[in-house]
Design a protein around this motif. Structure first.
Motif, PDB file in Angstrom:
ATOM      1  N   GLY A   1      37.509  49.289  46.062  1.00  0.00           N
ATOM      2  CA  GLY A   1      36.450  48.604  46.819  1.00  0.00           C
ATOM      3  C   GLY A   1      35.268  48.272  45.931  1.00  0.00           C
ATOM      4  N   GLN A   2      34.933  49.184  45.026  1.00  0.00           N
ATOM      5  CA  GLN A   2      33.829  48.914  44.098  1.00  0.00           C
ATOM      6  C   GLN A   2      34.198  47.804  43.123  1.00  0.00           C
ATOM      7  N   LEU A   7      36.521  45.330  43.377  1.00  0.00           N
ATOM      8  CA  LEU A   7      36.612  44.004  43.984  1.00  0.00           C
ATOM      9  C   LEU A   7      35.243  43.541  44.492  1.00  0.00           C
ATOM     10  N   GLY A   8      34.487  44.469  45.078  1.00  0.00           N
ATOM     11  CA  GLY A   8      33.158  44.108  45.581  1.00  0.00           C
ATOM     12  C   GLY A   8      32.267  43.591  44.461  1.00  0.00           C
ATOM     13  N   VAL A  42      33.551  40.044  43.436  1.00  0.00           N
ATOM     14  CA  VAL A  42      33.249  38.944  44.363  1.00  0.00           C
ATOM     15  C   VAL A  42      31.758  38.610  44.348  1.00  0.00           C
ATOM     16  N   GLN A  43      30.922  39.649  44.165  1.00  0.00           N
ATOM     17  CA  GLN A  43      29.495  39.340  44.041  1.00  0.00           C
ATOM     18  C   GLN A  43      29.272  38.418  42.827  1.00  0.00           C
ATOM     19  N   SER A  65      45.314  38.386  43.897  1.00  0.00           N
ATOM     20  CA  SER A  65      44.365  39.328  43.280  1.00  0.00           C
ATOM     21  C   SER A  65      45.059  40.635  42.938  1.00  0.00           C
TER      22      SER A  65
END
Lengths: 166, 778
Positions: free
Chosen positions: B671-672, B674-675, B678-679, B716
C-alpha cells in the motif's frame, strides 16, 4: 447590515439512514453541513469543498451526490443514505460486504475518502452487481484517494461483489 | 467481595506463530469503514470559530488594516492582526524549525499572496467567513520576485534582512543565510577532485532540469482547535499534525511558558504527506485563543492548503563525466530550490537531498551545490520524498541522457555505477541499503535485457520503456521513545508520539508489541498521541516510524520481560536464570504461567500496571550516524505509449520495487509502495501550481488535477525487497517514499525511449512531449 448572513428559513422533512427527521434550516445550509453539524453524522467528510474529490458523497434517493454542493433544502421529501447507514442496507448485517472487503484488502489508509468511496461503490453495485475493473474505474472516477493508489479499492469492490453474488 | 481481575488465558494448545511478516487487519479499519473514526473536525467543539484574511499582493508593506466594519457585525468577537501580536506582551510571534523567520500573522510586510494577515474570531463559522470579507488590508506594493534566478541577483528585492539558526535541531545548528541575495541556506558537498575527474572523462555532458511547486493535497485540510486556560496560563491544542512534540515546544516558546503547560493531542489525520509538519496553523490558533481567552477552532478550506504549505520547486543543472566503457567518474549537481517566502524545513531539505543529489551511484568525484532560495510564493515544506523527488528527477533523467551519449543501455550504465550494499557513497561507507537489489528486481521482472518492446501497427503510436532507481536518507539524528503499559489482565497499552496519518503505524506498532510479548494483537491498544502522556518522538516523517518507534517498543518490551522475570523470581522463590518470557508465557523451572497470572498475583488491591520504557536515539553507536539511520531505496519500470500526433501518452504497465528491510506486514508495505507511486504519477502527468504575477491561479482541485482511479496503469506489479536492515526492528525500515522519487524519471525515460522527446521540466504535459518530438527531429 449583512443581511446575507441571515438566510431565509425553511422547514423540511426527510429521511436519513431510514430515520424520519423534520427540522428548520436556513436556505444556505449545505447538505454536508446539515449532516455533520446539525445531525452530528461526522462519518461523511468534507474535502475539496468544490464537488470534485468525492469525500462527501452520499446517496439521495439512491443517486450519487456531492453533499458539499447540494443545498440541504433540496432533500425535502427525500431519503439520504450516509456511511452510518450503509451496513443496515445489507441484510441488517453488522457490516456491509463492501466494508468487510475494504478492510481485508486495505482499500483505505487515512480513511478520509473512504465513506464517500464506499457510498459510491454501493451505488455501483446496486446498478451493476458484477462490475468489471473498467466499470469500477469509470464509476469511481469522481472519488479521489490520495493514499492507496486505488488498486486495493478495485480489488475490494470486486471481492464485495463476489460475496454478495454468492 | 474482592475485585475479580479477568485473566486472559493464552491458548495453550495453539502453537505460537510470529506476527512479523504477516498481514493483519488494521486496528483502525473498523472505525474507518463505518465513519466512526474521529478527525479533528469531527470532535465535539464549543467555542469560537476563526477565519483567516490573506494577503493579495506578493510583496508589500502593510499600510493599514481596517477592522471596524468586521468588528461591528453581530457575532464577531474580535479581529486580530499581526500588529496586535507584535504589541502583545504575551507572545513572541515568530516561528520556524530552521530559522524563526515566519510571523504568526504578517507583521509590517507581506511576502506572498495568501499569507495570513489577520484573523476574525466569531461565534459561528459563517459569521467569521462573512466578516473576514469586511476586513480591509491596505498594502504599499514592493517589488516582488518569484523566480529563483532573479531572486539571487544583486538588485533583487530582499525578502528577509537576516537569519540565524533557530538552534533546535543538531543537524541545523550551523544553518545561516547566505551572502548571496535571498539564499536562505547554501549547502556544498565536495568529494574527490571534480576538475580532474572531468579531465579524465571521455565524455562530459551537461543539462538543466526543473520541477514546479506542487501541493500535498491531503484530503483533510488543516484543522486546529486551541483552548487557552487563563487560570493556569496553559494551552490544550488538538490538531492534525505529524510533529506534536515540536508543536508543544514551539507553542511553549512563543508564549514563554514551560512545555508541560502545552498539551498537544493528535487525533487520526486524513492524510498529510509531510504537509502537517513542524508548526502550521497551531501558533495562530493558540494566539487567537489566548487573545479572546476562549477555545478557538480554525478549519481551513482545501484551497487554503495551497497558501499554507507546498513542495519547493527546483532548477537543477547536472554535469557528468563518463568514460566510454560507462564509468561515471565525475558529477556536478547544482540545485536551486524555490522555497517560497519562509524557509520552514528547507535548509534540511537542501542538505539532505543535496547529499543524495548524485543519485544511487558511487561516484569518486562529486560536487553538489544546493541553495534554498526565498521567493514571494507560499512556503516550501516537507513533502514525501523530501527533496530527493526533485533532485532524482534531474539525475535519473540525466543518467539516461548520458547513456545515450556513450551509446550504452541506460540500465547497464546504472548497474555499472550503482553503489553496492556495504560499498561507498560520496567517498564514505554506506552499509546495507538495498539499491542494487531494487534495481535488479525490476530488471528481472521485465527481462529488460532479454526482451524488446513490440511497436504497435499504428505508425503514430510509439511504445517505450524506462527505469529509475533511488537512494534516500531518513532524518538523522532523531529520537523515539515508547511506553508499554502491561495490565494485570495481560493486555497492553502502547503510548508513543507516533501519529496515524494513514500509513498504518497503529497496527504496525501493535504487531511489533504483540509479537514481542507473545500475546494476541487483540490485546494491544496503540494510542494516538497526547504530549501530556506520550514520551518524546522527533516526528512522524521521513518514513522513520516503523524503524525508530519499533526499536523503542522492542526496548520497552524487553523491560517488561525483565520485570516479569523479577516478579516470578520473587513470588516463586526461584533463580531468575530459571525463568524466560516466551510465547505469552512466563516459563519457569516449576511450571509455565500466563503473563497475566504473574502480574495479577504480584499486585494487590484490584490490579497493577507494569511499565516498560524504550528509548531509541540515532545519535549514538550507529553506522552512518551522520547521514542516515537507514537508507530508503527503490526502483520503477514504466512502459508508455505516446501518440506522436498529439503528445498524449499512457502508461501501459509499471513495476515498482522498494526495500522494506523486512516487511512487517506485506500488504501494508504494498500500500505504501503503490500509494507513493500514484502520488508521483500526479507530479509526472499533471500537478503544477501555476503562478501569474505572483498569484497561484489553480488553487482548487477543480484546476489542480491529482490522479483519479482511471489514471492508474492497469498492469501493475509491486515487488517488496527485503535486504534486512542490521539496525531495524526485525530488520525493518521505512518504505513510504522511494517510489515517489522513481516514478517521474522512469516515465520521462520511457517517453524519451518511445519517441525521442526528452522533457526536462515536470509535469510532462502533451505540449511538452510534442515540442520534444520536434526538437528530436531537428
Amino acid at each position: 447590515m449583512n443581511n446575507y448572513i441571515e438566510a431565509t428559513i425553511h422547514e423540511i422533512e426527510f429521511k436519513v439512514n431510514g430515520e424520519e427527521i423534520s427540522m428548520t434550516i436556513p436556505a444556505n445550509l449545505t447538505l454536508v453541513e446539515l449532516l455533520r453539524q446539525e445531525l452530528r453524522l461526522t462519518g461523511t467528510t468534507e474535502g475539496c469543498g468544490v464537488g470534485v474529490c468525492g469525500c462527501c458523497t452520499v446517496l439521495i434517493d439512491n443517486k450519487v451526490v456531492a453533499s458539499c454542493l447540494e443545498l440541504a433544502v433540496n432533500i425535502d421529501g427525500k431519503e439520504v443514505l450516509t456511511i452510518e447507514g450503509l451496513a443496515d442496507t445489507y441484510q441488517l448485517s453488522e457490516f456491509h460486504p463492501l466494508q468487510t472487503s475494504f478492510r481485508e484488502y486495505e482499500g483505505f489508509q487515512c480513511g478520509y475518502c473512504t465513506p464517500g468511496m464506499l457510498i459510491s461503490s454501493k451505488a455501483l453495485l446496486d446498478q451493476n452487481p458484477d462490475p468489471s475493473d473498467e466499470d469500477i474505474r469509470e464509476f469511481l472516477s469522481e472519488n479521489i484517494c490520495r493514499c492507496t493508489g486505488y488498486d486495493s479499492i478495485i480489488m475490494a469492490v470486486k471481492s464485495a461483489a463476489k460475496k454478495m453474488n454468492a | 467481595m474482592s475485585t475479580q481481575i479477568p485473566i486472559i488465558e493464552p491458548d495453550r494448545k495453539v502453537e505460537k506463530t510470529s506476527l512479523i511478516g504477516k498481514h493483519v487487519l488494521r486496528l483502525d479499519g473498523e472505525s474507518k469503514v463505518t465513519g466512526a473514526v474521529e478527525y479533528t473536525d469531527d470532535l465535539p467543539f464549543e467555542g469560537y470559530y476563526a477565519e483567516v484574511i490573506r494577503s493579495n499582493v506578493p510583496h508589500g508593506e502593510i499600510v493599514s488594516i481596517s477592522t471596524e466594519a468586521a468588528e461591528s457585525i453581530p457575532g464577531v468577537i474580535a479581529v486580530v492582526t499581526g500588529e496586535d501580536l507584535e504589541n502583545a506582551d504575551w507572545i513572541s510571534p515568530y516561528v520556524g524549525p530552521a530559522f524563526r523567520d515566519q510571523p504568526v500573522l504578517a507583521i509590517g510586510k507581506v511576502r506572498y499572496v495568501g499569507e495570513p494577515v489577520a484573523a476574525v474570531i466569531a461565534e459561528r463559522p459563517d459569521i467569521a467567513a462573512v466578516a473576514s470579507t469586511e476586513v480591509v488590508v491596505k498594502c504599499k506594493k514592493l517589488r516582488s520576485v518569484t523566480d529563483v534566478v532573479k531572486a539571487r541577483k544583486e538588485d533583487a528585492p530582499l525578502l528577509h534582512e537576516s537569519g540565524d539558526s533557530a538552534a533546535i535541531f543538531e543537524d541545523l545548528a550551523m544553518v545561516h543565510h547566505s551572502e548571496e541575495p535571498n539564499v536562505a541556506y547554501a549547502y556544498e558537498l565536495n568529494v574527490g577532485d571534480l576538475e580532474k575527474g572531468f579531465e579524465e572523462a571521455d565524455v562530459v555532458f551537461e543539462k538543466n532540469y526543473a520541477t514546479p511547486m506542487v501541493q500535498h493535497v491531503h484530503l483533510e485540510p488543516f484543522v486546529t482547535i486551541a483552548s487557552y486556560n487563563a487560570a493556569k496560563n496553559s494551552f490544550k491544542i488538538v490538531t492534525g499534525n505529524q510533529t506534536p512534540h515540536f508543536v508543544r515546544r514551539e507553542v511553549a516558546r512563543i508564549f514563554g511558558i514551560p512545555s508541560s503547560k502545552v498539551e498537544v493531542e493528535v487525533p487520526q489525520m486524513g492524510g498529510a504527506f509531510g504537509s502537517k509538519t513542524y508548526v502550521r496553523i497551531e501558533p495562530l490558533v493558540a494566539a487567537l485563543s489566548r487573545a479572546v481567552k476562549a477555545p478557538v477552532k480554525l478549519r481551513q478550506t482545501s484551497s487554503e492548503s495551497f497558501d499554507t504549505s507546498v513542495r519547493d520547486g527546483t532548477q537543477t543543472r547536472v554535469k557528468t563525466g563518463v568514460t566510454h566503457d560507462g564509468v561515471i567518474i565525475a558529477q556536478e549537481v547544482e540545485v536551486i530550490w524555490d522555497s517560497g517566502a519562509y524557509a520552514d524545513i528547507s535548509p534540511r531539505k537542501v542538505k539532505k537531498a543535496g547529499y543524495t543529489a548524485p543519485g544511487a551511484y558511487d561516484i569518486p568525484n562529486v560536487r553538489v551545490i544546493s541553495k534554498s532560495t526565498y521567493t514571494n510564493k507560499p512556503p516550501g515544506v516537507a513533502y514525501r520524498g523530501f527533496g530527493v523527488a526533485q533532485t532524482a528527477w534531474a539525475v535519473e533523467s540525466h543518467i539516461d541522457d548520458v547513456a545515450r551519449e556513450i551509446g550504452m543501455d541506460p540500465v547497464e550504465l546504472r548497474i555499472r555505477n550503482i553503489t553496492q550494499d556495504g560499498g561507498t557513497y560520496n567517498g564514505v561507507g554506506i552499509g546495507i541499503h538495498g539499491a542494487p537489489q531494487c534495481l535488479q528486481a525490476v530488471v528481472d521482472e521485465v527481462d529488460w535485457f532479454g526482451t524488446k518492446l513490440e511497436q504497435p501497427s499504428k505508425k503514430h503510436i510509439k511504445k517505450g520503456r524506462g527505469i529509475a532507481v533511488t537512494l534516500k536518507t531518513t532524518i538523522t539524528p532523531s529520537t523515539s521513545e515508547a511506553i508499554v503499559l502491561l495490565d494485570a489482565d495481560g493486555s497492553v497499552n502502547v503510548i508513543t508520539g507516533g501519529t496515524e496519518i494513514g500509513q498504518g503505524i497503529i497496527t504496525t506498532l501493535a504487531q511489533i508489541t504483540a509479537d514481542g510479548l507473545g500475546i494476541g494483537i487483540e490485546y494491544v491498544n496503540v494510542n494516538t498521541p497526547n504530549t501530556n502522556s506520550a514520551p518524546f518522538n522527533t516526528s512522524t516523517t521521513s518514513s522513520r516510524s516503523t524503524f525508530h518507534l519499533g526499536n523503542a517498543i522492542l526496548g520497552a518490551v524487553d523491560e517488561l520481560k525483565e520485570q516479569l522475570v523479577e516478579f516470578a523470581s520473587e513470588d516463586l522463590e526461584i533463580e531468575k536464570s530459571d525463568i524466560i518470557v516466551e510465547d505469552g508465557f512466563v516459563k519457569t523451572s516449576v511450571g509455565n504461567y500466563s503473563i497475566s497470572e504473574v502480574v495479577a498475583s504480584h499486585f494487590v488491591g484490584g490490579g497493577g500496571t507494569l511499565i516498560g520504557k524504550g528509548y531509541f536515539s540515532t545519535k549514538e553507536g550507529r553506522e552512518n550516524r551522520y547521514e542516515s539511520a537507514f537508507w530508503m531505496t527503490g526502483a520503477t519500470y514504466a512502459e508508455v505509449s505516446v501518440d506522436t500526433r498529439t503528445g498524449k501518452y499512457s502508461i501501459d504497465k509499471w513495476v515498482n520495487s522498494a526495500d522494506c528491510g523486512k516487511a512487517i506486514d506485506p500488504v501494508r508495505c504494498e500500500g505504501q509502495i503503490l500509494g507513493a507511486a500514484v502520488q508521483a504519477l500526479g507530479h509526472t502527468m499533471s500537478e503544477e501550481m501555476v503562478f501569474e504575477s505572483g498569484q497561484q491561479v489553480n488553487k482548487s482541485l477543480l484546476d489542480y488535477k491529482v490522479p483519479a482511479i482511471g489514471d492508474v496503469p492497469k498492469e501493475s506489479k509491486i515487488i517488496i525487497v527485503e535486504s534486512g536492515d542490521p539496525n531495524g526492528p526485525h530488520g525493518a525500515k521505512g518504505v513510504g517514499e522511494s517510489n515517489t522519487v522513481t516514478v517521474p524519471p522512469a516515465i520521462g525515460n520511457a517517453i524519451r525511449d518511445a519517441c525521442g522527446a526528452r522533457v526536462r521540466e515536470l509535469p510532462i504535459t502533451p505540449d511538452k512531449v510534442l515540442r520534444g518530438i520536434e526538437e528530436a527531429s531537428e
